[in-house]
Design an enzyme around this catalytic site. Structure first.
Site, PDB file in Angstrom:
ATOM      1  N   SER A   8     134.227 -81.414  68.199  1.00 45.57           N
ATOM      2  CA  SER A   8     135.067 -80.278  68.584  1.00 45.57           C
ATOM      3  C   SER A   8     134.466 -79.589  69.801  1.00 45.57           C
ATOM      4  O   SER A   8     133.385 -79.001  69.739  1.00 45.57           O
ATOM      5  CB  SER A   8     135.164 -79.277  67.427  1.00 45.57           C
ATOM      6  OG  SER A   8     135.707 -78.074  67.920  1.00 45.57           O
ATOM      7  N   HIS A  33     138.159 -83.504  69.558  1.00 44.80           N
ATOM      8  CA  HIS A  33     138.954 -82.518  68.814  1.00 44.80           C
ATOM      9  C   HIS A  33     139.171 -81.260  69.660  1.00 44.80           C
ATOM     10  O   HIS A  33     138.220 -80.658  70.156  1.00 44.80           O
ATOM     11  CB  HIS A  33     138.192 -82.184  67.533  1.00 44.80           C
ATOM     12  CG  HIS A  33     138.920 -81.323  66.556  1.00 44.80           C
ATOM     13  ND1 HIS A  33     139.812 -81.828  65.632  1.00 44.80           N
ATOM     14  CD2 HIS A  33     138.875 -79.990  66.335  1.00 44.80           C
ATOM     15  CE1 HIS A  33     140.273 -80.839  64.880  1.00 44.80           C
ATOM     16  NE2 HIS A  33     139.730 -79.704  65.288  1.00 44.80           N
ATOM     17  N   ASP A  35     140.747 -77.455  69.650  1.00 44.09           N
ATOM     18  CA  ASP A  35     141.185 -76.352  68.787  1.00 44.09           C
ATOM     19  C   ASP A  35     142.036 -75.362  69.572  1.00 44.09           C
ATOM     20  O   ASP A  35     141.513 -74.532  70.316  1.00 44.09           O
ATOM     21  CB  ASP A  35     139.966 -75.641  68.196  1.00 44.09           C
ATOM     22  CG  ASP A  35     139.299 -76.488  67.128  1.00 44.09           C
ATOM     23  OD1 ASP A  35     140.012 -76.932  66.206  1.00 44.09           O
ATOM     24  OD2 ASP A  35     138.079 -76.714  67.216  1.00 44.09           O
ATOM     25  N   MET A  37     144.244 -72.158  69.667  1.00 41.53           N
ATOM     26  CA  MET A  37     144.408 -70.940  68.860  1.00 41.53           C
ATOM     27  C   MET A  37     145.219 -69.911  69.647  1.00 41.53           C
ATOM     28  O   MET A  37     145.030 -69.756  70.854  1.00 41.53           O
ATOM     29  CB  MET A  37     143.042 -70.344  68.528  1.00 41.53           C
ATOM     30  CG  MET A  37     142.103 -71.321  67.834  1.00 41.53           C
ATOM     31  SD  MET A  37     140.596 -70.501  67.332  1.00 41.53           S
ATOM     32  CE  MET A  37     139.614 -71.932  66.818  1.00 41.53           C
ATOM     33  N   HIS A  66     144.379 -79.925  67.349  1.00 42.50           N
ATOM     34  CA  HIS A  66     144.538 -79.118  66.128  1.00 42.50           C
ATOM     35  C   HIS A  66     145.181 -77.789  66.519  1.00 42.50           C
ATOM     36  O   HIS A  66     144.521 -76.930  67.108  1.00 42.50           O
ATOM     37  CB  HIS A  66     143.140 -78.930  65.503  1.00 42.50           C
ATOM     38  CG  HIS A  66     143.112 -78.087  64.275  1.00 42.50           C
ATOM     39  ND1 HIS A  66     141.928 -77.585  63.774  1.00 42.50           N
ATOM     40  CD2 HIS A  66     144.079 -77.663  63.440  1.00 42.50           C
ATOM     41  CE1 HIS A  66     142.186 -76.873  62.681  1.00 42.50           C
ATOM     42  NE2 HIS A  66     143.477 -76.908  62.461  1.00 42.50           N
ATOM     43  N   MET A  68     146.287 -74.307  65.829  1.00 41.62           N
ATOM     44  CA  MET A  68     146.185 -73.159  64.917  1.00 41.62           C
ATOM     45  C   MET A  68     147.046 -72.052  65.522  1.00 41.62           C
ATOM     46  O   MET A  68     146.549 -71.044  66.018  1.00 41.62           O
ATOM     47  CB  MET A  68     144.717 -72.734  64.771  1.00 41.62           C
ATOM     48  CG  MET A  68     143.951 -73.676  63.849  1.00 41.62           C
ATOM     49  SD  MET A  68     142.172 -73.540  64.078  1.00 41.62           S
ATOM     50  CE  MET A  68     141.983 -74.628  65.467  1.00 41.62           C
ATOM     51  N   MET A 137     140.584 -77.874  55.879  1.00 44.17           N
ATOM     52  CA  MET A 137     139.679 -76.903  56.513  1.00 44.17           C
ATOM     53  C   MET A 137     138.577 -76.524  55.522  1.00 44.17           C
ATOM     54  O   MET A 137     138.867 -76.103  54.399  1.00 44.17           O
ATOM     55  CB  MET A 137     140.438 -75.631  56.911  1.00 44.17           C
ATOM     56  CG  MET A 137     141.467 -75.791  58.016  1.00 44.17           C
ATOM     57  SD  MET A 137     140.854 -76.406  59.587  1.00 44.17           S
ATOM     58  CE  MET A 137     139.559 -75.228  59.979  1.00 44.17           C
ATOM     59  N   ASP A 175     137.307 -80.383  58.667  1.00 47.43           N
ATOM     60  CA  ASP A 175     137.057 -79.524  59.821  1.00 47.43           C
ATOM     61  C   ASP A 175     136.374 -78.230  59.391  1.00 47.43           C
ATOM     62  O   ASP A 175     136.975 -77.400  58.703  1.00 47.43           O
ATOM     63  CB  ASP A 175     138.397 -79.230  60.506  1.00 47.43           C
ATOM     64  CG  ASP A 175     138.239 -78.571  61.864  1.00 47.43           C
ATOM     65  OD1 ASP A 175     137.091 -78.389  62.312  1.00 47.43           O
ATOM     66  OD2 ASP A 175     139.280 -78.235  62.466  1.00 47.43           O
TER      67      ASP A 175
HETATM   68  C1  DX5 Z   1     137.635 -73.863  63.363  1.00 49.95           C
HETATM   69  C2  DX5 Z   1     137.945 -75.126  64.145  1.00 49.95           C
HETATM   70  C3  DX5 Z   1     136.882 -76.162  64.086  1.00 49.95           C
HETATM   71  C4  DX5 Z   1     135.554 -75.761  64.657  1.00 49.95           C
HETATM   72  C5  DX5 Z   1     134.492 -76.555  63.983  1.00 49.95           C
HETATM   73  O1  DX5 Z   1     138.769 -73.058  63.355  1.00 49.95           O
HETATM   74  O2  DX5 Z   1     139.141 -75.699  63.673  1.00 49.95           O
HETATM   75  O3  DX5 Z   1     137.327 -77.370  64.677  1.00 49.95           O
HETATM   76  O4  DX5 Z   1     135.460 -75.978  66.041  1.00 49.95           O
HETATM   77  O5  DX5 Z   1     133.266 -76.062  64.397  1.00 49.95           O
HETATM   78  P1  DX5 Z   1     131.961 -76.174  63.502  1.00 49.95           P
HETATM   79  O6  DX5 Z   1     131.650 -77.624  63.353  1.00 49.95           O
HETATM   80  O7  DX5 Z   1     130.960 -75.396  64.280  1.00 49.95           O
HETATM   81  O8  DX5 Z   1     132.295 -75.531  62.161  1.00 49.95           O
HETATM   82 ZN    ZN Z   2     139.750 -77.786  64.400  1.00 55.05          ZN
END
Ligand code: DX5
Ligand code: ZN
Length: 218
Positions: A8, A33, A35, A37, A66, A68, A137, A175
């Site tokens: 990620s 990956h 993220d 948001m 991903h 969110m 998650m 994740d």
């Molecule tokens: C959290 C994200 C994850 C995050 C994971 O909302 O979806 O993908 O980047 O990071 P670590 O491995 O640090 O928990």
């Molecule tokens: Zn993620």
């Protein structure tokens, strides 16, 4: 069974993304990956489709996106056009889930459905015949660097059992808070894709850290 590593990039500095991508490009990780948001579905705001399309020019790795965000239908086409290979969105949004799944599949890219820690896996049972992956998650979505929620391991076991029993072709991606120990718990419970952020980025070489994590599980 093979375990796929999906680093990620949220764990890295946004000022250094091209370098992060090139370090991952030469690593054994198959996925990267992303993220996304929106500051609404989760209490943090990251990047939009242009960030993904710009980085798309830098590597041929599989882009594991991903979302969110709320309003997935509104923005979906932008994330498709940006060059996503897999798009996973959350069950907890207030939209027609089947329509979103169908729209993504029309584009011949993979589709996933994600659930937050407090959402039971049974809620997504009815979608498991039509998705390519689920994201379980193991932290509250929003931030990297949180601790793995061990109580989610039972959920992984249950969904994995259901997927196997029904002969479904669905990957189980985990994740949040993944390292050697927590990753092992997940893989033993039936997971086959591990997202890892801060655990990789806190090591001195991202490429070596990623390769070591990959080799540990394969
Ligand atoms: C959290 C994200 C994850 C995050 C994971 O909302 O979806 O993908 O980047 O990071 P670590 O491995 O640090 O928990
Ligand atoms: Zn993620």
């Amino acid at each position: 069974m093979k375990t796929t590593i999906s680093p990620s990039i949220l764990g890295g500095s946004f000022s250094n993304m091209e370098r992060t991508i090139s370090e991952l490009d030469v690593s054994k990780a198959e996925y990267i990956h992303f993220d996304v948001m929106d500051g609404d579905f989760v209490p943090n705001l990251t990047f939009g489709p242009q960030f993904i399309s710009d980085l798309r020019l830098k590597t041929n790795k599989i882009f594991d996106v991903h979302l969110m965000i709320y309003r997935v239908s509104k923005y979906l086409d932008d994330y498709i056009k940006a060059g996503s290979d897999i798009i996973t969105f959350h069950y907890e949004i207030d939209e027609n889930i089947n329509d979103i799944i169908e729209r993504i599949k029309q584009e011949k890219i993979k589709v996933g459905i994600a659930i937050k820690p407090k959402t039971s896996w049974e809620k997504i049972k009815k979608y498991l015949h039509s998705v390519d992956q689920v994201i379980i998650m193991t932290v509250e979505p929003g931030f990297g660097g949180q601790s793995f929620l061990t109580d989610q391991v039972e959920k992984i076991k249950n969904i994995s059992h259901y997927i196997k029993k029904n002969n479904l072709n669905v990957d189980i991606e985990i994740d949040g808070g993944v390292n050697y120990e927590t990753g092992k718990l997940c893989v033993n419970a039936g997971a086959n894709i591990l997202v890892a952020g801060s655990f990789l980025f806190k090591q001195s070489s991202l490429t070596i850290a990623t390769n070591k994590l990959n080799d540990f599980f394969n």
